[in-house]
Design a protein around this motif. Structure first.
Motif, mmCIF file in Angstrom:
data_model
loop_
_atom_site.group_PDB
_atom_site.id
_atom_site.type_symbol
_atom_site.label_atom_id
_atom_site.label_comp_id
_atom_site.label_asym_id
_atom_site.label_seq_id
_atom_site.Cartn_x
_atom_site.Cartn_y
_atom_site.Cartn_z
ATOM 1 N N GLU A 154 0.765 -1.030 0.319
ATOM 2 C CA GLU A 154 -0.239 -0.331 0.357
ATOM 3 C C GLU A 154 0.514 0.871 -0.216
ATOM 4 O OE1 GLU A 154 -2.875 -1.212 4.049
ATOM 5 O OE2 GLU A 154 -3.196 0.799 2.993
ATOM 6 N N PRO A 207 -3.435 -0.073 -3.296
ATOM 7 C CA PRO A 207 -4.359 1.060 -2.460
ATOM 8 C C PRO A 207 -3.083 2.393 -1.801
ATOM 9 C CG PRO A 207 -4.290 -1.263 -1.840
ATOM 10 C CD PRO A 207 -3.345 -1.225 -3.084
ATOM 11 N N PHE A 208 -4.029 2.931 -2.068
ATOM 12 C CA PHE A 208 -3.549 4.224 -1.326
ATOM 13 C C PHE A 208 -4.448 4.894 -0.499
ATOM 14 C CE2 PHE A 208 -4.289 8.049 -3.681
ATOM 15 C CZ PHE A 208 -4.775 7.457 -5.327
ATOM 16 N N GLN A 223 -14.769 12.937 0.678
ATOM 17 C CA GLN A 223 -15.376 12.306 -1.033
ATOM 18 C C GLN A 223 -14.864 12.625 -1.902
ATOM 19 O OE1 GLN A 223 -19.966 13.315 -0.396
ATOM 20 N NE2 GLN A 223 -19.651 11.733 -2.115
ATOM 21 N N LEU A 270 -11.612 10.484 -1.995
ATOM 22 C CA LEU A 270 -12.138 9.011 -2.361
ATOM 23 C C LEU A 270 -12.380 9.176 -3.722
ATOM 24 C CD1 LEU A 270 -14.535 7.392 0.823
ATOM 25 C CD2 LEU A 270 -11.854 7.451 -0.137
ATOM 26 N N GLY A 299 -10.125 9.288 -6.863
ATOM 27 C CA GLY A 299 -9.023 8.294 -6.714
ATOM 28 C C GLY A 299 -8.193 7.274 -5.664
ATOM 29 N N ASP A 358 -8.210 5.420 -1.726
ATOM 30 C CA ASP A 358 -8.617 4.020 -1.217
ATOM 31 C C ASP A 358 -9.264 4.306 -0.049
ATOM 32 O OD1 ASP A 358 -9.127 2.266 -3.387
ATOM 33 O OD2 ASP A 358 -6.606 2.910 -3.614
ATOM 34 N N LYS A 359 -8.018 5.197 1.100
ATOM 35 C CA LYS A 359 -9.008 5.783 2.635
ATOM 36 C C LYS A 359 -8.251 6.988 2.255
ATOM 37 C CE LYS A 359 -6.439 1.690 3.144
ATOM 38 N NZ LYS A 359 -6.043 0.802 4.013
ATOM 39 N N PHE A 377 -19.263 5.951 3.826
ATOM 40 C CA PHE A 377 -18.194 5.477 3.275
ATOM 41 C C PHE A 377 -17.747 4.322 4.011
ATOM 42 C CE2 PHE A 377 -17.128 9.928 3.924
ATOM 43 C CZ PHE A 377 -17.883 10.517 1.919
ATOM 44 N N GLY A 378 -18.397 3.855 5.046
ATOM 45 C CA GLY A 378 -17.733 2.386 5.432
ATOM 46 C C GLY A 378 -16.625 2.792 6.558
ATOM 47 N N GLN A 421 -14.409 0.969 6.883
ATOM 48 C CA GLN A 421 -12.821 0.076 6.619
ATOM 49 C C GLN A 421 -12.092 1.382 4.764
ATOM 50 O OE1 GLN A 421 -16.052 -0.341 5.143
ATOM 51 N NE2 GLN A 421 -16.350 0.032 2.883
ATOM 52 N N GLY A 463 -12.093 2.934 10.935
ATOM 53 C CA GLY A 463 -11.668 1.101 11.066
ATOM 54 C C GLY A 463 -10.126 0.967 10.647
ATOM 55 N N GLU A 464 -9.119 1.649 11.143
ATOM 56 C CA GLU A 464 -7.926 1.199 10.807
ATOM 57 C C GLU A 464 -7.021 2.492 11.542
ATOM 58 O OE1 GLU A 464 -6.126 0.835 7.155
ATOM 59 O OE2 GLU A 464 -4.990 -0.439 7.530
#
Lengths: 204, 251
Positions: free
Chosen positions: B46, B76-77, B90, B93, B96, B98-99, B120-121, B123, B166-167
């Motif tokens: 990542e 992912p980045f 938003q 995201l 492009g 991912d988080k 957005f969840g 995650q 989420g992290e």
């Protein structure tokens, strides 16, 4: 042409970028006519299931997707997009598109949730054309808290272990779902995406 | 089996990658997109981009860099820096990413974390937590290392997860840029109290540091910057070392 369905909350750019690398013609759209005209659909996904379904319904895209896919139009659901193909999700306790019979369940609470990172996918039929050049147990990138549990075990094409074993790829005729982000899974992801596009082209 | 992740971090300011020591004394480390592509090819799991002066300069994150990176990389980045409202997330995201990392904006207004998680969840909501040892506890430091909140980093980690993060990207200011190893004690305390993945950051100086933070600190991922930027070792070397030491990685 492939329509990447824009329903407001997802990682459209990364999916489009991945397809652009394969020189596939794409359109990112939330317009019903465009979706109906497209040869195949991609339902990407980042986000919460309830919000995803709400956005699809608000844009009146749910019925079009269901109709077109039932008539045979190929669709690839990615991550949340895969989960929305199912009948029902425990995330927000909502009804999904119902294209695949089965439920969306939460990952085992003994594990860290969400699962974030690279995990292996065990292919149930590694000889399939969909998995050309993809070794069994290749790593793919996962970010999710829920997983799909289809009733029909015969449509499970990939299995991943995280606390429990679960379905990480499903294939039912014109419907393909992947729980991982294949658009973010390096070389293995690009290869799989290419194979899926080839498979869809043969169906069209 | 879920593998342990190795994540190069690109600290950015004014469109360039920089690297400092303990959040100051920055030196130029190159073009973000060139570096991102290089790390992708080297096998990074990542990438993390932090616009380290977005909050203090009170400006929006570098969306064009995010867009260009998204076109170039296949992994992912995460992007962080200057996220103050849901719309900021938003935008990032949609460009492009991912988080999205939330740091000062989430500390000042914790409901930002729950709003983003709902939309957005969880995650894609990463709590970016900078901690520093003050007396006998770790304090949350905000504003890019400038402001000591006086509050416990361990408690804030728990609260943020309860709100929907989420992290956790956990940076130890004490060890950042010192190359004397990750902060095992801090990482262990955080991984003990939360049930989400923790990315340990700050202090990687040699191969063994990575093994130690996974085995002793229970980290899920390890982040490093200068080690990779200045070519002291490659991602491949780190992964091969870990693999030889029976730590599961993507090779």
């Amino acid at each position: 042409m492939i329509a990447i369905i824009d329903y407001g909350i997802n990682n459209l750019e990364s999916v489009r970028n991945a397809l652009n690398k394969l020189v596939v013609q794409t359109v990112v759209t939330n317009k019903r006519e465009m979706i109906q005209k497209a040869d195949a659909l991609i339902l990407p996904g980042v986000g919460a299931a309830a919000m995803g379904m709400k956005n699809l319904k608000e844009r009146k895209l749910d019925k079009i997707i269901i109709n077109d896919v039932r008539k045979g139009k190929p669709i690839l659901g990615i991550c949340l997009g895969m989960q929305l193909l199912m009948s029902k999700s425990d995330e927000g306790d909502i009804n999904c598109l119902g294209l695949i019979k089965g439920n969306v369940k939460k990952l085992s609470s003994e594990m860290k949730i969400p699962q974030i990172g690279w995990n292996q996918v065990c292919l149930t039929d590694s000889e399939s054309a969909l998995f050309t050049n993809i070794p069994d147990n290749s790593d793919f990138y996962f970010v999710h808290s829920y997983y799909c549990k289809p009733y029909d075990q015969n449509i499970v094409a990939g299995i991943t272990k995280y606390g429990q074993e679960y379905c990480s790829i499903l294939i039912k005729n014109n419907i393909v779902g992947v729980q991982f982000h294949l658009e973010k899974s390096g070389m293995s992801g690009s290869l799989l995406l290419k194979n899926i596009i080839n498979y869809f082209t043969q169906l069209c | 089996m879920l593998t342990k992740r190795i994540i190069p971090c690109l600290d950015m300011t004014e469109g360039k990658v920089v690297k400092g020591i303990q959040f100051v004394d920055f030196r130029d480390a190159g073009d973000p997109i060139v570096l991102a592509k290089k790390y992708d090819e080297q096998g990074a799991d990542e990438l993390v981009f932090l616009d380290i002066t977005a909050t203090v300069d009170n400006r929006d994150i570098l969306l064009d860099v995010v867009q260009k990176t998204a076109k170039e990389v296949t992994i992912p980045f995460t992007v962080g820096g200057g996220i103050r409202k849901k719309e900021d997330m938003q935008k990032v995201l949609r460009a492009g990413a991912d988080k999205v990392g939330v740091n000062t904006g989430g500390f000042n207004r914790p409901t930002l974390i729950s709003e983003c998680a709902q939309s957005f969840g969880s995650q894609c909501v990463v709590l970016s937590l900078d901690a520093k040892r003050v007396k006998n506890q770790w304090n949350v430091i905000i504003n890019g290392g400038r402001t000591d909140t006086g509050l416990s980093a361990i408690k804030w980690a728990q609260q943020a997860v309860a709100l929907g993060a989420g992290e956790i990207l956990l940076t130890s200011i004490d060890t950042d840029g010192m190359k004397q190893g990750f902060n095992i004690e801090l990482t262990k305390e955080v991984t003990n109290v939360v049930n989400v993945p923790v990315i340990a950051s700050g202090g990687a100086g040699k191969l063994q540091d990575f093994k130690d933070i996974f085995v002793e600190g229970n980290a899920d991922a390890a982040l490093a910057a200068s080690l990779f930027h200045f070519g002291e070792c490659t991602i491949q070397q780190v992964k091969e070392y870990l693999n030889d030491n029976n730590i599961s990685v993507r090779l």
